[in-house]
Motif scaffolding. Structure first.
Motif, PDB file in Angstrom:
ATOM      1  N   ILE A 757       0.866  -1.176   0.000  1.00  0.00           N
ATOM      2  CA  ILE A 757       0.000   0.000   0.000  1.00  0.00           C
ATOM      3  C   ILE A 757       0.906   1.230   0.000  1.00  0.00           C
ATOM      4  CG2 ILE A 757      -1.801   1.246   1.258  1.00  0.00           C
ATOM      5  CD1 ILE A 757      -2.639  -1.415   2.472  1.00  0.00           C
ATOM      6  N   PRO A 758       0.777   2.098  -0.982  1.00  0.00           N
ATOM      7  CA  PRO A 758       1.717   3.226  -1.091  1.00  0.00           C
ATOM      8  C   PRO A 758       1.828   4.066   0.173  1.00  0.00           C
ATOM      9  CG  PRO A 758       0.411   3.035  -3.088  1.00  0.00           C
ATOM     10  CD  PRO A 758      -0.158   2.032  -2.121  1.00  0.00           C
ATOM     11  N   GLU A 759       0.733   4.209   0.902  1.00  0.00           N
ATOM     12  CA  GLU A 759       0.784   5.039   2.097  1.00  0.00           C
ATOM     13  C   GLU A 759       1.556   4.360   3.237  1.00  0.00           C
ATOM     14  OE1 GLU A 759      -1.933   4.212   0.501  1.00  0.00           O
ATOM     15  OE2 GLU A 759      -2.477   6.092  -0.511  1.00  0.00           O
ATOM     16  N   GLU A 760       1.625   3.032   3.225  1.00  0.00           N
ATOM     17  CA  GLU A 760       2.224   2.314   4.355  1.00  0.00           C
ATOM     18  C   GLU A 760       3.532   1.621   3.993  1.00  0.00           C
ATOM     19  OE1 GLU A 760      -0.700  -0.344   5.861  1.00  0.00           O
ATOM     20  OE2 GLU A 760      -2.240   1.211   6.101  1.00  0.00           O
ATOM     21  N   GLY A 761       3.801   1.416   2.718  1.00  0.00           N
ATOM     22  CA  GLY A 761       5.017   0.721   2.328  1.00  0.00           C
ATOM     23  C   GLY A 761       4.859  -0.785   2.278  1.00  0.00           C
ATOM     24  N   LYS A 762       4.042  -1.313   3.120  1.00  0.00           N
ATOM     25  CA  LYS A 762       3.640  -2.721   3.131  1.00  0.00           C
ATOM     26  C   LYS A 762       4.829  -3.669   3.223  1.00  0.00           C
ATOM     27  CE  LYS A 762      -0.050  -5.180   3.372  1.00  0.00           C
ATOM     28  NZ  LYS A 762      -0.963  -4.994   4.504  1.00  0.00           N
ATOM     29  N   ILE A 763       5.678  -3.472   4.198  1.00  0.00           N
ATOM     30  CA  ILE A 763       6.747  -4.446   4.465  1.00  0.00           C
ATOM     31  C   ILE A 763       6.631  -4.948   5.901  1.00  0.00           C
ATOM     32  CG2 ILE A 763       8.400  -3.589   2.758  1.00  0.00           C
ATOM     33  CD1 ILE A 763       9.698  -1.955   4.944  1.00  0.00           C
ATOM     34  N   ASP A 764       5.397  -4.913   6.416  1.00  0.00           N
ATOM     35  CA  ASP A 764       5.189  -5.341   7.795  1.00  0.00           C
ATOM     36  C   ASP A 764       5.303  -6.858   7.945  1.00  0.00           C
ATOM     37  OD1 ASP A 764       2.972  -5.537   6.204  1.00  0.00           O
ATOM     38  OD2 ASP A 764       1.527  -5.310   7.842  1.00  0.00           O
ATOM     39  N   MET A 765       4.937  -7.642   6.900  1.00  0.00           N
ATOM     40  CA  MET A 765       5.014  -9.096   7.031  1.00  0.00           C
ATOM     41  C   MET A 765       6.445  -9.597   7.182  1.00  0.00           C
ATOM     42  SD  MET A 765       1.995 -11.072   4.972  1.00  0.00           S
ATOM     43  CE  MET A 765       1.791 -10.020   3.558  1.00  0.00           C
ATOM     44  N   PRO A 766       7.416  -9.097   6.409  1.00  0.00           N
ATOM     45  CA  PRO A 766       8.797  -9.508   6.676  1.00  0.00           C
ATOM     46  C   PRO A 766       9.268  -9.127   8.073  1.00  0.00           C
ATOM     47  CG  PRO A 766       8.636  -8.558   4.483  1.00  0.00           C
ATOM     48  CD  PRO A 766       7.326  -8.333   5.154  1.00  0.00           C
ATOM     49  N   HIS A 767       8.822  -7.941   8.562  1.00  0.00           N
ATOM     50  CA  HIS A 767       9.166  -7.554   9.936  1.00  0.00           C
ATOM     51  C   HIS A 767       8.573  -8.551  10.933  1.00  0.00           C
ATOM     52  CE1 HIS A 767      11.373  -3.790   9.718  1.00  0.00           C
ATOM     53  NE2 HIS A 767      10.566  -3.373   8.733  1.00  0.00           N
ATOM     54  N   ASN A 768       7.308  -8.913  10.705  1.00  0.00           N
ATOM     55  CA  ASN A 768       6.672  -9.897  11.596  1.00  0.00           C
ATOM     56  C   ASN A 768       7.405 -11.230  11.566  1.00  0.00           C
ATOM     57  OD1 ASN A 768       4.726  -8.009  12.231  1.00  0.00           O
ATOM     58  ND2 ASN A 768       3.248  -8.783  10.721  1.00  0.00           N
ATOM     59  N   LEU A 769       7.860 -11.630  10.378  1.00  0.00           N
ATOM     60  CA  LEU A 769       8.588 -12.889  10.239  1.00  0.00           C
ATOM     61  C   LEU A 769       9.862 -12.862  11.080  1.00  0.00           C
ATOM     62  CD1 LEU A 769       8.998 -15.647   8.881  1.00  0.00           C
ATOM     63  CD2 LEU A 769      10.030 -14.454   6.948  1.00  0.00           C
ATOM     64  N   ILE A 770      10.604 -11.750  11.013  1.00  0.00           N
ATOM     65  CA  ILE A 770      11.837 -11.641  11.805  1.00  0.00           C
ATOM     66  C   ILE A 770      11.521 -11.680  13.290  1.00  0.00           C
ATOM     67  CG2 ILE A 770      13.763 -10.123  12.385  1.00  0.00           C
ATOM     68  CD1 ILE A 770      13.785  -9.151   9.530  1.00  0.00           C
ATOM     69  N   SER A 771      10.468 -10.999  13.694  1.00  0.00           N
ATOM     70  CA  SER A 771      10.106 -10.942  15.125  1.00  0.00           C
ATOM     71  C   SER A 771       9.714 -12.322  15.646  1.00  0.00           C
ATOM     72  CB  SER A 771       8.949  -9.948  15.317  1.00  0.00           C
ATOM     73  OG  SER A 771       9.309  -8.668  14.894  1.00  0.00           O
ATOM     74  N   VAL A 772       8.932 -13.048  14.842  1.00  0.00           N
ATOM     75  CA  VAL A 772       8.493 -14.375  15.278  1.00  0.00           C
ATOM     76  C   VAL A 772       9.676 -15.328  15.386  1.00  0.00           C
ATOM     77  CG1 VAL A 772       7.147 -16.403  14.616  1.00  0.00           C
ATOM     78  CG2 VAL A 772       6.154 -14.125  14.384  1.00  0.00           C
ATOM     79  N   VAL A 773      10.538 -15.303  14.374  1.00  0.00           N
ATOM     80  CA  VAL A 773      11.691 -16.203  14.384  1.00  0.00           C
ATOM     81  C   VAL A 773      12.632 -15.877  15.517  1.00  0.00           C
ATOM     82  CG1 VAL A 773      13.737 -16.909  13.062  1.00  0.00           C
ATOM     83  CG2 VAL A 773      11.536 -16.687  11.922  1.00  0.00           C
ATOM     84  N   ASP A 774      12.779 -14.580  15.802  1.00  0.00           N
ATOM     85  CA  ASP A 774      13.689 -14.158  16.871  1.00  0.00           C
ATOM     86  C   ASP A 774      13.216 -14.643  18.236  1.00  0.00           C
ATOM     87  OD1 ASP A 774      16.059 -12.711  17.619  1.00  0.00           O
ATOM     88  OD2 ASP A 774      14.725 -11.237  18.544  1.00  0.00           O
ATOM     89  N   CYS A 775      11.915 -14.819  18.387  1.00  0.00           N
ATOM     90  CA  CYS A 775      11.368 -15.254  19.683  1.00  0.00           C
ATOM     91  C   CYS A 775      11.396 -16.767  19.866  1.00  0.00           C
ATOM     92  CB  CYS A 775       9.922 -14.762  19.827  1.00  0.00           C
ATOM     93  SG  CYS A 775       9.773 -12.966  19.883  1.00  0.00           S
TER      94      CYS A 775
END
Length: 911
Positions: A757-775
């Motif tokens: 989404i142009p307003e948000e950038g839409k890279i939240d799923m890769p961030h979520n993936l890193i957060s989940v794996v890190d935990c």
């Protein structure tokens, strides 16, 4: 650091063009392409001699010239084989007649029932007194004793006989053995008699071995214990010294003085091997004993006495089998008298004639086996002695044809011989109907033999016509099924389908809405399975008249077995489209599903689940996709316990959705229905890895149909699956790199097609993936590194002006078009990769194993060189990683060498 710009199309073209290619006119492993030197090596290797452990041992020349040693080996092998078969036979004998825990015995004949406590003397002394005065016990007195106690006391007496022999009191040992042999005179314990026989002959065999060893020692050793003459295996009577012969003759004289006929015969048979010390030809002794047995009036005692003779003489490797024919003749005469008499034969009153004949079957079976032990060619001329075949007017012994004797004769004859004389055998069956053996069992044996060796087509129709007439005479279902099942193989083999409707019609008439017992159900199962295996298509099977009626009669495991055979037959076709057939197979699958154990662990349950799954896969409703989806919903409700099927249902739903999209018709609602079906089905799957894979697969299908929001939700669910890893019972399976990292790579490859989404950038799923794996502390550092490398590769690909690939649906715009020239978007990607890089270095430091740590460092270095522009910072970081690899790996490591060359190629300017 900045991402390296890439032209994927140019790289693909360069890689393809740079590969040297030439046409392969011949196979690269063809011998003609081998260099001469290499071909010589191959030939030389092929000619090398080596010892093959499966080959027979090399035969020495001296053994080829020595027929005597060969005969010795053959005789020894024959005795070992005979003893092994006898052991199996006696074991089955005890098992077959093992019913009843107590027995009533006559005290006058069964002194083992009297324990030593009753007399205050040893058990052996009690027996010795009774030998001197048999009237010491009242004949009229009866005692009840358990089978186990009887056997235990007999074993105790056996031990005392051995002790007496070792103590030098051989007269006492002989008298005790005579007492044991007398036990077989009491046939009132009819059901226990076979077991008693087995235990008594153990004592007889023990005495026979003791006498044999004593005489053999006298023949080989002097009185001072010095070896004088070592006897060969095939020694002759002339090799025996006179003293040994005198001892042997003395033993036969002692046994010949026994008053009772039965113990006298048993004792002489027990030491029958010792005939070899006196004479080389044993046939006259065998004929004499056979004639003596004519004096045994009791049929049960006589039959088992003949059995023991066949067993003992079998150890002598006697070639002439005439005495066995006479044994069968005597037993047959006794059976004929039993069959013809109006009252039970013995004064001890057996329950009925049938029971007595059943007890006499094992001796007949074993003796017949001994007659044909060398094959039919050697024993073929003896068959004429039975007067069973036609044109046997020259037969010297006319033996009446008794059904049970005929049965065991046919059991030993080769199938080819029976096939040739099948019509005559059927005539014998019809002419000799008696109570000794059920005729339907004889016809079953005939059918089995004909299946082994089919008769000529010229006589086959006549044979089956007679069998069909016999079938019509049986009113009982079990008898009908036994004969029909035995002959069904030969009918199906020759494709004589005219008899099949008649057989099925006869079954239905005899079932007649009554309950069917276990044996009848097994026979019905056998018949239906043979029919299913015979026909090529399921439609041909279902078209058989009464097939479904008979199937409804089955229950339990037999019904399950037939249902499984039907499903196996149905799933061998390419597809199943007939609605009636689908409904039938669905009901069959429901019945099988209900029989699956809740634990779902044994092989039978897994096979049932696999067959049900295969059936669901084969169903095809063609263009009626809504109907097919409804069928999948019904399957999910009916077979919810089968985990394997849930995966299949999701795959089939996605396949329907793809077909709908490719058909270019209005399919949005149907596509959404398929997505909804999958979103409900996938969470019920227990395996986390399988759930992730199915979420990703369904997201791809959603993208194909243009359902971006559905795809995003499915990928978010896939990432959420990782949060369940620490709580699942299969944690040790999922921490493996081969399961987690490929799924993450696949996930990242799909994320590349998801428009932001142009307003948000839409890279939240890769961030979520890193957060989940890190935990997830349970995931190994190397797995984390592979996941983080995938995120870095994803970030680098998203940063390109042109993505390596896009969604197939042209309406879905790629991020290369949505965010072209958007600085904030690219900064977000760099931030994402920076976080991944930091955690990547942390994972390398956490790995305790040096070898794995070095490999991880090289993987990270390759990832960074591929994704980032050459810079001072990249040079520093990669140098650090290569130094870690040098400290952890061997200098000649190929991966290390390759990475260093790549490093020098791209970063050499920053040294």
């Amino acid at each position: 650091m900045e991402f390296r710009p890439r032209d994927y199309q140019a790289e693909e073209y360069a890689a393809a063009a740079g590969l040297p290619r030439s046409p392969a006119l011949r196979h690269p492993l063809s011998p003609a392409l081998l260099p001469p030197a290499q071909a010589d090596v191959v030939v030389e290797v092929q000619n090398v001699e080596f010892d093959d452990p499966l080959r027979a041992a090399p035969i020495k020349e001296e053994t080829l010239d020595s027929s005597d040693s060969s005969n010795e080996r053959d005789a020894a092998y024959s005795r070992r084989n005979h003893s092994k078969e006898w052991s199996l036979f006696t074991g089955s004998l005890i098992q077959k007649f093992s019913y009843g825990s107590t027995i009533h015995v006559s005290s006058a004949l069964d002194s083992v029932t009297r324990s030593s406590r009753e007399y205050g003397k040893s058990l052996a002394d009690v027996h010795m007194e009774e030998l001197e005065d048999p009237d010491v016990v009242s004949e009229a007195e009866k005692k009840v004793i358990t089978r186990q106690e009887y056997v235990s006391r007999l074993q105790q007496l056996k031990s005392e006989i051995r002790q007496a022999w070792r103590g030098g009191d051989r007269v006492k040992a002989l008298k005790l053995t005579i007492k044991v042999a007398r036990l077989l005179m009491d046939t009132t314990v009819s059901q226990f008699y076979p077991t008693l026989f087995v235990h008594v002959i153990e004592v007889m065999d023990m005495l026979g071995d003791l006498v044999w060893e004593r005489i053999k020692r006298k023949a080989e050793y002097s009185d001072e214990g010095r070896l004088v003459n070592s006897l060969p295996e095939n020694f002759l009577s002339r090799d025996i010294c006179s003293e040994a012969k005198d001892t042997c003759f003395n033993w036969f004289c002692k046994i010949g003085s026994i008053r009772e006929l039965l113990p006298r015969i048993y004792l002489e048979l027990a030491i029958s091997r010792c005939w070899r010390f006196l004479e080389d030809d044993h046939l006259c002794n065998l004929e004499r004993l056979t004639m003596m047995m004519r004096g045994l009036a009791d049929p049960l005692g006589s039959a088992y006495c003949h059995l023991y003779m066949a067993r003992c003489v079998g150890l002598l490797n006697q070639k002439d089998k005439g005495y066995l024919i006479r044994s069968i003749g005597q037993i047959t005469n006794l059976l004929e008298r039993i069959i013809l008499m109006k009252e039970p034969y013995s004064s001890h009153s057996f329950k009925n004639k049938k029971t007595l004949i059943t007890l006499m079957e094992p001796p007949i079976e074993w003796i017949m086996k001994c007659i044909f032990v060398d094959g039919y060619k050697e024993a073929g001329d003896l068959v004429a002695e039975f007067s069973f075949w036609q044109n046997t007017s020259e037969s010297t012994v006319k033996i009446p044809c008794i059904s049970v004797v005929l049965h065991y004769l046919l059991k030993q004859l080769p199938a080819g011989i029976i096939s040739t004389h099948a019509l005559h055998i059927i005539e014998l069956f019809e002419q000799n109907v008696d109570i000794s053996y059920d005729q339907h069992l004889n016809f079953r044996l005939l059918g089995q033999k004909l299946s082994e060796s089919p008769p000529p087509l010229s006589s086959l129709n006549s044979i089956l016509k007679h069998v069909n007439e016999v079938l019509a005479q049986y009113d009982r279902l079990e008898e009908y099924l036994i004969v029909a099942d035995a002959h069904l193989d030969i009918i199906l083999h020759h494709l004589i389908d005219d008899y099949i409707p008649a057989i099925l019609d006869g079954i239905v008439k005899r079932v007649n809405n009554r309950s069917v017992d276990g044996n009848e159900i097994e026979l019905l199962q056998s018949i239906l399975v043979k029919l299913i295996n015979h026909f090529d298509s399921l439609e041909d099977i279902l078209s058989l008249n009464h097939f479904m009626d008979i199937l409804e009669v089955l229950r339990g495991s037999s019904r399950n077995m037939v249902d499984m055979q039907i499903l196996r037959k149905a799933t061998r076709t390419h597809y199943i489209s007939d609605p009636t057939t689908i409904q039938l197979l669905f009901e069959i699958s429901q019945a099988l599903n209900d029989s699956i154990d809740i634990s779902y662990t044994n092989d039978d349950c897994q096979l049932k689940a696999h067959l049900i799954t295969s059936f669901v896969q084969k169903v095809d409703f063609g263009a009626e996709r809504e109907h097919h989806l409804t069928f999948l919903i019904e399957c999910r409700a009916a077979f919810g316990r089968i985990n394997e099927l849930k995966d299949t249902l999701v795959h089939l739903s996605n396949s329907l959705a793809v077909k709908a999209v490719k058909s270019m018709t209005k399919c949005l609602n149907f596509l959404k229905a398929c997505m909804a079906f999958n979103e409900v089905t996938i969470p019920s799957i227990s395996s986390t890895a399988r759930r992730m894979n199915l979420y990703i697969e369904t997201a791809e299908v959603a993208l194909l149909g243009g359902l971006v929001s559905h795809a995003e939700g499915l990928l978010t669910s896939a990432i959420s699956c990782l949060e369940c890893v620490s709580t699942t019972v299969e944690i040790h399976k999922l921490v493996d790199v081969d399961q987690i990292s490929p799924l993450i790579c696949k996930l990242c490859s799909v994320l590349l097609m998801i428009p932001g989404i142009p307003e948000e950038g839409k890279i939240d799923m890769p961030h979520n993936l890193i957060s989940v794996v890190d935990c997830l502390s349970v995931i190994s550092p190397r797995t984390k590194l592979k996941i983080l490398c995938s995120v870095i590769y994803l970030s680098a690909s998203l940063s390109q002006n042109k993505l390596p690939y896009h969604a197939s649906n042209e309406e879905i715009l790629g991020n290369d078009r949505l965010f072209y020239g958007d600085a904030s978007y690219f900064e977000g990607l760099l931030s994402l990769s920076s976080i991944a890089l930091q955690k990547l270095f942390d994972a390398i430091e956490q790995e305790p194993h040096l070898g794995i740590r070095g490999t991880m460092a090289l993987e990270a270095c390759n990832c960074m060189i591929i994704c980032y522009k050459a810079s001072e910072q990249l040079y520093t970081e990669c140098s650090r990683l290569i130094e870690i690899a040098k400290q952890s790996l061997q200098p000649q490591n190929k991966f290390l060498e390759y990475t260093r060359r790549l490093f020098d190629k791209h970063l050499s300017t920053f040294r």
